[in-house]
Scaffold this active site. Structure first.
Site, PDB file in Angstrom:
ATOM      1  CB  SER A 144      -0.899   0.004   1.448  1.00 30.83           C
ATOM      2  OG  SER A 144      -1.854   1.396   1.545  1.00 30.83           O
ATOM      3  CE1 TYR A 157      -4.125  -2.529   4.285  1.00 33.79           C
ATOM      4  CE2 TYR A 157      -3.086  -0.328   3.871  1.00 33.79           C
ATOM      5  CZ  TYR A 157      -4.035  -1.681   3.414  1.00 33.79           C
ATOM      6  OH  TYR A 157      -4.167  -1.982   2.545  1.00 33.79           O
TER       7      TYR A 157
END
Length: 246
Positions: A144, A157
């Site tokens: 990501s 995350y």
């Protein structure tokens, strides 16, 4: 370019929806036999129907990635049935919560790390011997943008994806003199349930569909792809190098 993956065996985690679903479908359409894993049986069955509709084949393996013993058994089962693995797409992951660091519940933080980091390591441990038996093993690990560009409130995350990027780079360095090629993939903001959870006020129609990401990943899974240890940025359709702090 047309990608031919006939007679290749691919394992896709988190295949019941989103990027995992459409990547599994694209791999099957290109000729690979797809081993599809996810927690949601209904989503896997829908995927199986879609794969059959395009003339592909799949093996469904419903299980939770936090079950470490199941990950070990998966590698053993693949070896017993096929003797090798050609493609790994380590896609499964969870967001946790968008929250200040000090407000994240311990159980939420630990589940994000277990699912996104520990399970990915356990998966690598389980299938690396199978990938090295392929003439052109390929591993794609989903990352990501927040892994390298930390964003406020994305703590658990972002930290998990930073760990996963480092894990993938170490794995690539360890296998650089083998046919196995390992790369990280940053799909960017995509029209998925996870994105909707993270940014609920966003109009999903402004984001690329996960099938668009899947199509870009096909070449990365092919024997023709020779890069390793790099980050593929889907939005830019190119590899970028990792850089040390200046």
């Amino acid at each position: 370019m047309d990608i031919d993956l006939k007679n290749r065996i691919a394992l896709v985690t988190g295949a019941s929806r989103g990027i995992g679903y459409f990547t599994a479908l694209a791999l099957a359409k290109a000729g690979a036999h797809v081993i599809a894993t996810a927690r949601t049986v209904g989503g896997l069955e829908e995927l199986d129907d879609a794969i059959k509709a395009v003339g592909g084949t799949a093996t469904l393996v419903p299980f939770d990635l936090t079950d470490m013993g199941a990950i070990d058994r998966l590698g053993a089962s693949i070896f017993e049935r096929w003797g090798k693995l050609d493609i790994l797409v380590a896609n499964a992951g969870i967001l946790g919560v968008i929250s200040p660091l000090g407000h994240i519940e311990a159980k939420v933080f630990e589940k994000v790390m277990l699912t996104n980091v520990t399970a990915t390591w356990r998966l690598i441990r389980s299938v690396e011997p199978l990938l090295t038996k392929s003439d052109a093993g390929r591993a794609l690990i989903l990352s990501s943008g927040v892994a390298s560009n930390p964003r406020a409130f994305w703590g658990a995350y972002a930290m998990s994806k930073a760990a996963v990027e480092t894990m993938g780079r170490i794995w690539a360095a360890e296998t650089e003199h083998t046919p196995l090629k390992i790369n990280l993939v940053n799909p960017g903001a995509t029209r998925t349930a996870m994105r909707a959870q993270a940014v609920p006020g966003e109009d999903p129609q402004t984001l690329p569909h996960p099938s668009e990401v899947a199509e870009k990943m096909l070449f990365l899974a092919s024997p023709e792809m020779k890069e390793s240890g790099r980050l593929f940025v889907v939005r830019e359709n190119r590899f970028v190098d990792f850089k040390a702090p200046e």
